[in-house]
Write a protein that holds these residues in place. Sequence first.
Motif, mmCIF file in Angstrom:
data_model
loop_
_atom_site.group_PDB
_atom_site.id
_atom_site.type_symbol
_atom_site.label_atom_id
_atom_site.label_comp_id
_atom_site.label_asym_id
_atom_site.label_seq_id
_atom_site.Cartn_x
_atom_site.Cartn_y
_atom_site.Cartn_z
ATOM 1 N N GLY A 106 31.694 14.477 -13.740
ATOM 2 C CA GLY A 106 31.300 15.765 -14.315
ATOM 3 C C GLY A 106 30.466 16.503 -13.279
ATOM 4 O O GLY A 106 29.341 16.094 -12.980
ATOM 5 N N TYR A 107 31.028 17.579 -12.717
ATOM 6 C CA TYR A 107 30.366 18.290 -11.617
ATOM 7 C C TYR A 107 29.559 19.460 -12.157
ATOM 8 O O TYR A 107 30.046 20.258 -12.968
ATOM 9 N N HIS A 108 28.306 19.602 -11.696
ATOM 10 C CA HIS A 108 27.414 20.693 -12.095
ATOM 11 C C HIS A 108 26.623 21.149 -10.871
ATOM 12 O O HIS A 108 26.260 20.314 -10.027
ATOM 13 N N PRO A 109 26.264 22.447 -10.781
ATOM 14 C CA PRO A 109 26.798 23.581 -11.547
ATOM 15 C C PRO A 109 28.026 24.166 -10.843
ATOM 16 O O PRO A 109 28.330 23.779 -9.711
ATOM 17 N N HIS A 110 28.684 25.109 -11.485
ATOM 18 C CA HIS A 110 29.856 25.731 -10.880
ATOM 19 C C HIS A 110 29.471 26.590 -9.686
ATOM 20 O O HIS A 110 30.157 26.605 -8.659
ATOM 21 N N GLY A 111 28.341 27.316 -9.789
ATOM 22 C CA GLY A 111 27.994 28.271 -8.744
ATOM 23 C C GLY A 111 28.965 29.440 -8.744
ATOM 24 O O GLY A 111 29.719 29.635 -9.701
ATOM 25 N N ILE A 112 28.967 30.220 -7.664
ATOM 26 C CA ILE A 112 29.885 31.360 -7.584
ATOM 27 C C ILE A 112 31.296 30.894 -7.251
ATOM 28 O O ILE A 112 32.272 31.314 -7.865
ATOM 29 N N MET A 113 31.438 29.995 -6.279
ATOM 30 C CA MET A 113 32.767 29.588 -5.818
ATOM 31 C C MET A 113 32.964 28.077 -5.731
ATOM 32 O O MET A 113 33.955 27.626 -5.159
ATOM 33 N N ALA A 114 32.034 27.308 -6.296
ATOM 34 C CA ALA A 114 32.172 25.847 -6.318
ATOM 35 C C ALA A 114 32.449 25.269 -4.932
ATOM 36 O O ALA A 114 33.338 24.437 -4.743
ATOM 37 N N VAL A 115 31.658 25.692 -3.951
ATOM 38 C CA VAL A 115 31.856 25.248 -2.576
ATOM 39 C C VAL A 115 31.665 23.736 -2.437
ATOM 40 O O VAL A 115 32.467 23.041 -1.813
ATOM 41 N N GLY A 116 30.571 23.236 -3.024
ATOM 42 C CA GLY A 116 30.287 21.808 -2.906
ATOM 43 C C GLY A 116 31.391 20.950 -3.480
ATOM 44 O O GLY A 116 31.746 19.906 -2.909
ATOM 45 N N ALA A 117 31.956 21.362 -4.605
ATOM 46 C CA ALA A 117 33.024 20.591 -5.239
ATOM 47 C C ALA A 117 34.251 20.523 -4.340
ATOM 48 O O ALA A 117 34.842 19.461 -4.146
ATOM 49 N N PHE A 118 34.628 21.673 -3.777
ATOM 50 C CA PHE A 118 35.836 21.695 -2.958
ATOM 51 C C PHE A 118 35.674 20.861 -1.689
ATOM 52 O O PHE A 118 36.534 20.036 -1.358
ATOM 53 N N VAL A 119 34.576 21.064 -0.958
ATOM 54 C CA VAL A 119 34.400 20.365 0.315
ATOM 55 C C VAL A 119 34.221 18.860 0.110
ATOM 56 O O VAL A 119 34.754 18.048 0.871
ATOM 57 N N SER A 120 33.492 18.480 -0.943
ATOM 58 C CA SER A 120 33.211 17.059 -1.174
ATOM 59 C C SER A 120 34.382 16.301 -1.781
ATOM 60 O O SER A 120 34.609 15.130 -1.458
ATOM 61 N N PHE A 121 35.154 16.969 -2.672
ATOM 62 C CA PHE A 121 36.206 16.252 -3.402
ATOM 63 C C PHE A 121 37.614 16.768 -3.122
ATOM 64 O O PHE A 121 38.592 16.107 -3.486
ATOM 65 N N GLY A 122 37.723 17.936 -2.464
ATOM 66 C CA GLY A 122 39.035 18.477 -2.109
ATOM 67 C C GLY A 122 39.370 18.284 -0.648
ATOM 68 O O GLY A 122 40.463 18.627 -0.203
ATOM 69 N N THR A 123 38.419 17.716 0.115
ATOM 70 C CA THR A 123 38.647 17.422 1.533
ATOM 71 C C THR A 123 37.957 16.098 1.869
ATOM 72 O O THR A 123 37.247 15.524 1.042
ATOM 73 N N GLU A 124 38.130 15.670 3.110
ATOM 74 C CA GLU A 124 37.449 14.464 3.584
ATOM 75 C C GLU A 124 36.306 14.808 4.541
ATOM 76 O O GLU A 124 35.804 13.936 5.267
ATOM 77 N N ALA A 125 35.869 16.087 4.524
ATOM 78 C CA ALA A 125 34.844 16.525 5.472
ATOM 79 C C ALA A 125 33.519 15.792 5.295
ATOM 80 O O ALA A 125 32.795 15.554 6.264
ATOM 81 N N THR A 126 33.180 15.447 4.047
ATOM 82 C CA THR A 126 31.903 14.759 3.801
ATOM 83 C C THR A 126 32.078 13.252 3.678
ATOM 84 O O THR A 126 31.145 12.534 3.314
#
Length: 668
Positions: A106-126
Motif C-alpha cells: 500500500g503506497y502513500h501518498p500519491h503526490g502530484i505524479m507518484a514519482v517515488g512509486a514509479f522509480v522504486s517499483f516501475g524501474t530497477e533504478a533504486t
Amino acid sequence: MKLAPLRVPLHRRLETLAVMQWWFTFLFIGLSSTLIFTYIFFFTSYYWISLLMLTWIIYDRKTPRRGGRRSDWLRRWRVWVYMKNFFPIELVKTEELDPKRNYLFGYHPHGIMAVGAFVSFGTEATGFSEKFPGMTSYLLTLSGWFNFPVVRDYFMMAGLCDVSKDSVDWLLGQSGPGNAVTIIVGGATESLEAHPHNYAVFLKHRKGFIKKALQHGAYLVPVYSFGETDIFEQVSNPEGSVLRTLQTKLTKWVGFAPPMFHGRGIFNYSVGFLPYRKPISTVVGKPIPVEKSPNPTQEEIDKVHLTYTESLVALFEDHKTNETGLQFKGLGLQFAPLNVPLERRLQTLAVIYFWTSFIFMGVFPSIMGIYLIFTDYYWVTLLAASWVYYDRKTPHQGGRRLSWLGVRSMIQWSYIKDFFPITLVKTADLDPKHNYLLAVHPHGIMSFGAVINFGSEATGFSELFPGITPSLLTLSGWFNIPLVREYLMMGGLCAVSKDSVDWLLGGHAGQGRAAVIVVGGASESLEAHPNNHVVYLHRRKGFVKRAIESGAYLVPCYSFGEAEIFKQMPNPQGSRLRDLQVRLTRLVGFAPPIFHGRGVFNYNFGLLPFRRAISTVIGKPMYVKKITNPSSEQVEKVHQEYMGHLRALFDANKTKYGVAGDQNLNFI
C-alpha cells in the motif's frame, strides 16, 4: 527569480533531461499517441495502421490484467538512474520479504505524479530486485492507460498493470508466489492534498485493497514516500474552498481533477512544470501477516484495515524527518518585467489561448470521445460521431457561421491582433457583385495573419471590404472532430476541398464571397525563417484552376512579418533534418518544424511567438475569364500572370514593412 547557471556538470544536465522525458510521458504520451493515430486514420492513406492498432488493443485487452508483458531490459534503462539521481530517490528496506509468498504494497501518498512509486517499483533504478531477491515488482495504475496505442505496451514493459479486481486476483492468486503488487491507495484524488509538509492520506474509506489481500492471503506491506509531496507547489485548495469544490465536481464527472501546481523550470529554479530537486525516501515497512479468507466479512476487513492503519502510522513516526530544500544560485535570461500594463498581460493570455487551441484543439475532444467509449456515457461519443457523419457535407458547403453568436468578434482576437500587432492593408476595393479567391502567402509556422485577418473581425475585414463575406479554408480533417468542427465553422472556416471552393465561388452561395486559401500549405512552414521570403507556388496550380472554372477574381495577399515571429532550426534543402522532414511529410502528410519563440516569463526562449509586426497586404484583384473546363495551357497562363502580380505586390510594399530593398521573393 532564481536562474539555473549555464555551467553545470554534464550529469546534472542528463538528470534534467531524464525528468523531462518522464514528465512528457506522464502528461502527454497518451494524448500524443492518440493524436498521431487519429491523424493517420482521418488524414492519410495509412488509416489501416490505426485500424490494425485498434484491433491489437481489442485482441490483447486482457494482458494488462494478467501480469502485463514486462521487460527487465527496459526497467534497467540508464535514464531511470539519471531520474533517480535528480531528486535523489532512495528505496529503504526495513524487513526481508519471503519469495515464497505474495505481498500487496500500500503506497502513500500519491503526490502530484507518484514519482517515488514509479522509480522504486516501475524501474530497477533504486535496486528493488537486489534489495528483495526473488520478488517481482508490479505497479498498478489506471486502466485507461492501457487503451492508448503504444503507451500500453511501453507501460507493461516497465511492469505496470491494470489496477482492477481481475488484475489483483491474477497477480496474487494465479501467477505463483514472489509477487509484490503495489497499489497507490489514495489514487489520483489524493493529489489534491499534495502540498509541501502536508502529510494527509486517503485511507479511512479505502478498504478494497484490504479485501483483496484477505481473499488471497497476501501479506500487506505499508509503504510511505517521504518527500513525495514536496517536489511541487500547489495552489491552495482547502476543503470548502471554491477551487476544491470545483475539483470535487470534476472528479465526480470525469473521474479525476488535475491539481493546479508548479515546480521549477528548465532554466530557472522558481517557476515551471519540472519537479524541484527535493529528496524522496520510499520506506518499505514490515509485512503484516494476513490469514486467507475467500469471502471475508465486513468485520474481518475492518479489523485488518485498522491493523494496517496502525502499522502505517508507526512506520511514519519511526522514519519522519525534517527535510530542507536545496538552494541554488543562478544566472539569468532576459526576463519579462513583473510590472506591465494589464493590457499586455491580456494580449499574452490571448496568444497562449490561440497557441494551445492550434496545437491541442483536436486532441482533447478526440481523447474525451475515446475515454467516454469506456464509460457509461459511450452513447455521447456515438451521438457525436453520428452527427459528424450526418453533417459531413456542411463544411464543404459554406459552413455554419451563426453570426449572432459573435465568434468572429470575440475580444481575444483583438488582444491577439494587438500582441504583434497585426494589420490588414487594403490596396483596392472588392466589388460585392463578384466572387474572389484570395491567395495568402506565406504560411509561416502558425498562420497568425490568415487566422486573425480572415477568421475574425479583429482587423476590420468587413469594414474595409463591405459586402464581402470571407471564408478561410483549412484542412478537411478538422471537420471530422466533434465540437471543433462547429467552433471553426462558426468563425467562418470551411474545408479546403474542390467541392468547398466550387460551392463558395460557383454561385451556390451567391455573390460577394471571398474564399481564402493559404496556398503553400503546412509544408511551406519548413521555409519559415526570419528574412526568408520563399513561397511554394510553382506547382500549386489547383487554386488557379478553381478560379478559372468559377470566373472568380484572383487576389494575391502577402503577410509581411509572418515568418519573423518564430525562429526555426536551420534546415536547408539537402540537409539531414530537411530530408527527414520531407520523408515524414510523405509518410504522414506533414512534418512539424522545429522552432522556438519567447516564453511566458522571458523574452528569449519558449513556444509563444515574438512580438513582431505582421502586415497582411491585399493586392489588386486580377480578372479571370470563366472557362468551365480549362486546358493545362490556359491554367498555366493564368498561373504565370498570378505569380507576376504577387511579385509586384511584394516589391511595391516590402520596404514599407521592414524588408530590405534588395530582398527578392523566391518561388519554389
